[in-house]
Motif scaffolding. Sequence first.
Motif, PDB file in Angstrom:
ATOM      1  N   ALA A  96       0.696  -1.153  -0.188  1.00 30.96           N
ATOM      2  CA  ALA A  96      -0.031   0.120   0.207  1.00 30.96           C
ATOM      3  C   ALA A  96       0.933   1.071   0.069  1.00 30.96           C
ATOM      4  O   ALA A  96       0.576   2.084  -0.805  1.00 30.96           O
ATOM      5  N   TRP A  97       1.965   1.107   0.872  1.00 29.62           N
ATOM      6  CA  TRP A  97       2.830   2.438   0.745  1.00 29.62           C
ATOM      7  C   TRP A  97       3.415   2.672  -0.369  1.00 29.62           C
ATOM      8  O   TRP A  97       3.669   3.739  -1.041  1.00 29.62           O
ATOM      9  N   LYS A  98       3.966   1.370  -1.047  1.00 31.82           N
ATOM     10  CA  LYS A  98       4.327   1.527  -2.471  1.00 31.82           C
ATOM     11  C   LYS A  98       3.598   2.243  -3.607  1.00 31.82           C
ATOM     12  O   LYS A  98       3.753   3.112  -4.365  1.00 31.82           O
ATOM     13  N   GLU A  99       2.358   1.838  -3.654  1.00 35.44           N
ATOM     14  CA  GLU A  99       1.075   2.385  -4.262  1.00 35.44           C
ATOM     15  C   GLU A  99       0.955   4.026  -3.942  1.00 35.44           C
ATOM     16  O   GLU A  99       0.703   4.593  -5.110  1.00 35.44           O
ATOM     17  N   ASP A 100       0.927   4.434  -2.819  1.00 32.92           N
ATOM     18  CA  ASP A 100       0.937   5.534  -2.500  1.00 32.92           C
ATOM     19  C   ASP A 100       2.126   6.292  -2.690  1.00 32.92           C
ATOM     20  O   ASP A 100       1.846   7.463  -2.851  1.00 32.92           O
ATOM     21  N   THR A 101       3.118   6.010  -3.034  1.00 22.84           N
ATOM     22  CA  THR A 101       4.322   6.936  -3.282  1.00 22.84           C
ATOM     23  C   THR A 101       4.703   6.457  -4.964  1.00 22.84           C
ATOM     24  O   THR A 101       6.041   7.210  -5.224  1.00 22.84           O
ATOM     25  N   GLU A 102       4.051   5.838  -5.736  1.00 22.95           N
ATOM     26  CA  GLU A 102       4.350   5.763  -6.986  1.00 22.95           C
ATOM     27  C   GLU A 102       4.039   6.784  -7.686  1.00 22.95           C
ATOM     28  O   GLU A 102       3.123   7.752  -7.462  1.00 22.95           O
ATOM     29  N   ILE A 103       4.665   6.885  -9.002  1.00 18.44           N
ATOM     30  CA  ILE A 103       4.429   8.258  -9.877  1.00 18.44           C
ATOM     31  C   ILE A 103       3.673   7.235 -11.141  1.00 18.44           C
ATOM     32  O   ILE A 103       4.062   6.547 -11.652  1.00 18.44           O
ATOM     33  N   THR A 104       2.276   7.823 -11.284  1.00 17.41           N
ATOM     34  CA  THR A 104       1.580   7.242 -12.457  1.00 17.41           C
ATOM     35  C   THR A 104       1.563   8.121 -13.713  1.00 17.41           C
ATOM     36  O   THR A 104       1.019   9.574 -13.584  1.00 17.41           O
ATOM     37  N   THR A 118      -5.710   9.073  -9.580  1.00 16.34           N
ATOM     38  CA  THR A 118      -4.530   8.105  -9.599  1.00 16.34           C
ATOM     39  C   THR A 118      -4.340   8.043  -8.143  1.00 16.34           C
ATOM     40  O   THR A 118      -4.487   9.067  -7.512  1.00 16.34           O
ATOM     41  N   ARG A 119      -3.844   6.926  -7.750  1.00 14.16           N
ATOM     42  CA  ARG A 119      -3.087   6.718  -6.441  1.00 14.16           C
ATOM     43  C   ARG A 119      -1.713   6.929  -6.271  1.00 14.16           C
ATOM     44  O   ARG A 119      -1.063   6.713  -7.533  1.00 14.16           O
ATOM     45  N   GLY A 120      -1.229   7.681  -5.433  1.00 17.29           N
ATOM     46  CA  GLY A 120       0.112   8.152  -5.361  1.00 17.29           C
ATOM     47  C   GLY A 120       0.160   9.421  -6.322  1.00 17.29           C
ATOM     48  O   GLY A 120      -0.751  10.422  -6.314  1.00 17.29           O
ATOM     49  N   ASP A 121       1.443   9.903  -7.051  1.00 18.91           N
ATOM     50  CA  ASP A 121       1.398  11.073  -7.549  1.00 18.91           C
ATOM     51  C   ASP A 121       1.164  10.829  -9.130  1.00 18.91           C
ATOM     52  O   ASP A 121       1.344   9.810  -9.751  1.00 18.91           O
TER      53      ASP A 121
END
Length: 228
Positions: A96-104, A118-121
């Motif tokens: 979940a942390w990875k998804e929240d900090t990924e760039i889409t 999107t989730r994250g950036d």
Amino acid sequence: MVSNSQLVTIKGTRDGLTLHLNDQCSFKSIVNELEQKLSMNGLDHDEPMIRVTIQLGKRYLSNQQQEALREVIRERQNLVVESIDSEVITKEEALAWKEDTEITPVVRTIRSGQVVETRGDMLLIGDVNPGGEVLATGNIFIMGSMRGMAHAGIHGDNKAIVAASYMKPNQLRIADQLSQAPNYESEGVYMSCGFIDAGEGDIRIAPLHEVTRRRPDLASFERRMLNG
């Protein structure tokens, strides 16, 4: 083998009490030691409520175990657990942390009536036309014109930003803050960014160089782009 005297360390702080729990022994040993130490430290029930922070170190506790700790401390009527902090997380929490900090990346023009979330950036390579909407749980970076609506930090992240090559939005939202008419000239602003001003508490529009000075943590975006 760890001696009992090292299982629980209680330290007083300006904000209350901090309990450091040894992470190399059984949970049952921790509970027993905690009960003993709390019973030895007599507290006057007329004293004001004392906040307690629990530091687990490299120990992971289930929700049931955390509740057991809270129950032991609740028995002391003027103690209340404010937080339980651990240096480890579950695989699900890590994902979940990875998804929240990924760039889409999104490569398109957002036209009137279209909504992209999107989730994250979000990194949008294109324009947001009037009537179009972009939403992200993190930051929104637009390599194009921002003329529609943007909502960054939709789950309450008030440190999120909206950056655009050209900024003239219908509406900007960051977390729960709303700006119908940000402080930019009627012709819009090039290479600018919207963020919540910590001093004023409302949304400001400023040149990118000012935002990077105020938010040095945004350098992590650059590192993620280079390493991604």
